[in-house]
Design an enzyme around this catalytic site. Structure first.
Site, short mmCIF file in Angstrom:
data_model
loop_
_atom_site.label_atom_id
_atom_site.label_comp_id
_atom_site.label_asym_id
_atom_site.label_seq_id
_atom_site.Cartn_x
_atom_site.Cartn_y
_atom_site.Cartn_z
CB ALA A 156 -0.89 0.00 1.24
CE LYS A 157 2.91 6.88 -4.07
NZ LYS A 157 4.27 6.92 -3.55
CB ALA A 158 0.39 3.49 3.92
#
Ligand code: PMP
Length: 312
Positions: A156-158
């Site tokens: 995830a591009k968190a």
């Protein structure tokens, strides 16, 4: 530093760029949010298009789902909102930053009590000059490892993931390098602070496999596709050690903002000839031709039209 456009898209409306959010907003304190980075290119016919816009917005939805942060818009609404943020600001070559954040002043962890907001923030961005591209960037192996795959939502591009990236980048720059490369807890190469890593070993274009703690970069996929299908090269998703990088013929990084950037030196070890290599250069050339519409877009990568062309 960047110059934000005059307005941005926030929850379906256009608002001035100066519109703020409360300092107690949840995401600012916890990193519990997700984002994307998308390029828009001005094509040779004067039109402006997003590059792989749907793939980026799909990843935004998947990043939200991985965290349990439900994005209150569907794919087409996100695409339309992003395009509007670029269009109303009359941007051509641009970078679009979609951000999903968990709003409302809140200091407890119950994120579901917050409203989830979506902002589409754009600014002008033409990318690296030819000079910077041919200079590339030196790199160092980060003293901080990427956390174990089990310990993070690494696909995830968190927002919170980037604490480590910012710290490692700062450490690299302080020590005189341009970029930091993370290894995982086994000492295998993962990725750089905001890019995927490739090594050209003999005739094979190699990059770490999905099982490593890496973001599944959209440029990574573009490069693997170009290498295999357009240039007839062998490409492999395989584990790489630090020694593999030191001994490679070419090393380069891939990301939306930087496209391909070659790495002439890692921790004082010259990589190959220490100059922009033929494979990196051939893939970058093909990438430029595809993203600027100089060659037929058979894969539909220039998928979102921001502005029609006036012809050349
Ligand atoms: N890894 C990380 C940690 C990133 O932040 C990025 C940039 N989004 C990438 C890899 C490259 O991904 P992409 O090619 O989709 O920009």
């Amino acid at each position: 530093m960047i110059e934000p456009a005059e307005s941005f898209w926030l929850d379906g409306s256009l608002v001035p760029s100066t519109t703020g959010t409360h300092l107690l907003t949840h995401t600012l304190h916890t990193g519990f949010g997700v984002f994307e980075g998308i390029r828009c290119y001005r094509l040779d016919d004067g039109s402006v298009r997003m590059f792989r816009g749907r793939d980026h917005m799909r990843r935004l939805l998947e990043s939200g789902a991985a965290l349990g942060l439900e994005v209150p818009y569907d794919l087409e609404q996100l695409v339309a909102g992003g395009a509007e943020a670029v269009r109303v600001n009359k941007l051509t070559d641009a970078y679009l930053r979609p951000l999903v954040y968990s709003g409302e002043p809140n200091v407890i962890f119950a994120h579901w009590l917050n409203t989830t907001h979506v902002a589409m923030l754009a600014f002008g961005w033409t990318g690296y000059s030819d000079r910077d591209r041919s200079a590339g960037t030196t790199a160092t192996i980060s003293p901080y490892p990427r956390p174990a795959a089990l310990a993070s939502f690494y696909k995830a591009k968190a927002c919170g993931h980037y604490v480590l990236s910012v710290a490692a980048y700062g450490d690299a720059r302080r020590r005189g390098y341009g970029q930091a490369i993370f290894c995982d807890e086994n000492g295998l190469v993962a990725e750089s602070t905001g890019e995927n890593v490739f090594a050209v070993i003999g005739d094979i274009v190699c990059t770490p496999p999905p099982a490593r703690p890496i973001l599944m970069g959209i440029t990574r996929d573009t490069v693997l596709t170009i290498a295999r299908d357009d240039l007839g090269l062998e490409a492999a998703e395989r584990d790489l050690t630090i020694d593999d990088l030191y001994e490679a013929d070419e090393v380069f990084t891939t990301g939306t903002a930087s496209e391909l950037l070659h790495v002439p030196e890692i921790d004082g070890h010259k990589i190959g000839t220490g100059t922009l290599g033929p494979v990196t250069s051939a893939i970058q050339e093909r990438f430029t031709a595809l993203s600027r519409g100089r060659t037929p877009d058979t894969r539909g990568w220039l998928d979102i039209e921001i502005q029609g062309g006036e012809g050349i």
